[in-house]
Motif scaffolding. Structure first.
Motif, PDB file in Angstrom:
ATOM      1  N   SER A 127      21.091 -10.129   8.794  1.00 45.96           N
ATOM      2  CA  SER A 127      21.233  -9.505   7.477  1.00 45.96           C
ATOM      3  C   SER A 127      19.944  -9.583   6.672  1.00 45.96           C
ATOM      4  N   ARG A 128      19.712  -8.530   5.952  1.00 46.88           N
ATOM      5  CA  ARG A 128      18.538  -8.422   5.072  1.00 46.88           C
ATOM      6  C   ARG A 128      19.015  -7.945   3.705  1.00 46.88           C
ATOM      7  N   LEU A 129      18.218  -8.222   2.692  1.00 47.59           N
ATOM      8  CA  LEU A 129      18.468  -7.660   1.375  1.00 47.59           C
ATOM      9  C   LEU A 129      17.585  -6.425   1.253  1.00 47.59           C
ATOM     10  N   ASN A 130      18.200  -5.296   0.955  1.00 45.56           N
ATOM     11  CA  ASN A 130      17.450  -4.068   0.735  1.00 45.56           C
ATOM     12  C   ASN A 130      17.530  -3.759  -0.752  1.00 45.56           C
ATOM     13  N   MET A 131      16.386  -3.525  -1.378  1.00 43.93           N
ATOM     14  CA  MET A 131      16.352  -3.230  -2.808  1.00 43.93           C
ATOM     15  C   MET A 131      15.626  -1.909  -3.035  1.00 43.93           C
ATOM     16  N   GLN A 132      16.124  -1.164  -4.002  1.00 41.97           N
ATOM     17  CA  GLN A 132      15.445   0.041  -4.436  1.00 41.97           C
ATOM     18  C   GLN A 132      15.100  -0.154  -5.906  1.00 41.97           C
ATOM     19  N   ILE A 133      13.809  -0.005  -6.228  1.00 37.34           N
ATOM     20  CA  ILE A 133      13.319  -0.281  -7.573  1.00 37.34           C
ATOM     21  C   ILE A 133      12.522   0.933  -8.044  1.00 37.34           C
ATOM     22  N   LEU A 134      12.853   1.426  -9.231  1.00 33.40           N
ATOM     23  CA  LEU A 134      12.131   2.534  -9.824  1.00 33.40           C
ATOM     24  C   LEU A 134      11.280   1.979 -10.951  1.00 33.40           C
ATOM     25  N   THR A 135       9.995   2.325 -10.987  1.00 33.90           N
ATOM     26  CA  THR A 135       9.098   1.761 -11.996  1.00 33.90           C
ATOM     27  C   THR A 135       7.992   2.751 -12.353  1.00 33.90           C
ATOM     28  N   PRO A 136       7.439   2.648 -13.560  1.00 29.14           N
ATOM     29  CA  PRO A 136       6.260   3.457 -13.879  1.00 29.14           C
ATOM     30  C   PRO A 136       5.120   3.068 -12.938  1.00 29.14           C
ATOM     31  N   ARG A 137       4.282   4.039 -12.574  1.00 33.45           N
ATOM     32  CA  ARG A 137       3.165   3.737 -11.671  1.00 33.45           C
ATOM     33  C   ARG A 137       2.235   2.681 -12.256  1.00 33.45           C
ATOM     34  N   LYS A 138       2.184   2.585 -13.586  1.00 41.37           N
ATOM     35  CA  LYS A 138       1.325   1.585 -14.219  1.00 41.37           C
ATOM     36  C   LYS A 138       1.776   0.164 -13.884  1.00 41.37           C
ATOM     37  N   SER A 139       3.034   0.007 -13.517  1.00 44.90           N
ATOM     38  CA  SER A 139       3.581  -1.313 -13.197  1.00 44.90           C
ATOM     39  C   SER A 139       3.570  -1.613 -11.706  1.00 44.90           C
ATOM     40  N   GLU A 140       3.083  -0.693 -10.907  1.00 43.00           N
ATOM     41  CA  GLU A 140       3.176  -0.802  -9.453  1.00 43.00           C
ATOM     42  C   GLU A 140       2.562  -2.092  -8.906  1.00 43.00           C
TER      43      GLU A 140
END
Length: 180
Positions: A127-140
């Motif tokens: 098992s793995r944790l899969n995360m999807q995160i949306l962020t401004p490119r400035k925070s990349e």
């Protein structure tokens, strides 16, 4: 002033750096859907282009002018890319797959103000944790560092979404409560 060869080379070089930088920014704004700003920049861009090309064409017998034009073009691409990098327009989606299944990783990212959608994924070794995160490119970069500090072996994939609608993200954008 334009009779001096060195000054002419410098003028052509600077004009082309500015022109190609504007061209790069215009293309990026067009891709990001900023059509009015892109149109305004293209108006200035074409004036700069015509002046620079005119200087070269009026003095085609001077090879250094042609070289300055070509070098200015290459430097303009690099300068335009650096400007775009600093502007960091738009948003990115970051998919993260952790080494193991640990919800503390998602919670730690949420505590830093990021919106995280997570789920259990099945990998070759469990098992793995899969995360999807949306962020401004400035925070990349800050997000990458955060993830790597929590799980140095995390698998990270980034892409730019074409459209965003609904959810936590849209409300946070409207309220101005996103990580910067």
């Amino acid at each position: 002033m334009l009779d001096n060869g060195l000054i002419m080379v410098c003028i052509i070089l600077v004009i082309n750096i500015v022109y190609v930088s504007f061209n790069t920014i215009r293309m990026i704004l067009t891709l990001k859907g900023q059509r009015y700003l892109a149109a305004l920049i293209s108006t200035v861009e074409v004036v700069i282009y015509v002046v620079g090309l005119g200087l070269v064409l009026d003095n085609l017998n001077e090879i250094q002018n042609l070289i300055a034009y070509a070098v200015g073009f290459g430097l303009g691409v690099m300068v335009g890319m650096k400007i775009e990098e600093k502007l960091a327009l738009g948003y990115i989606t970051v998919n993260v797959i952790t080494k193991g299944y640990d919800t503390d990783v998602a919670n730690a990212v949420r505590e830093e103000g990021y919106g995280v959608t997570s789920w259990v994924a099945s990998g070759r070794e469990g098992s793995r944790l899969n995360m999807q995160i949306l962020t401004p490119r400035k925070s990349e970069l800050r997000l990458y560092e955060l993830i790597k500090s929590i799980d140095p072996k995390a698998f990270i994939i980034t892409y730019e979404p074409k459209a965003i609608h609904g959810g936590f993200w849209v409300r946070a954008v409207r309220k101005g409560k996103l990580p910067q």
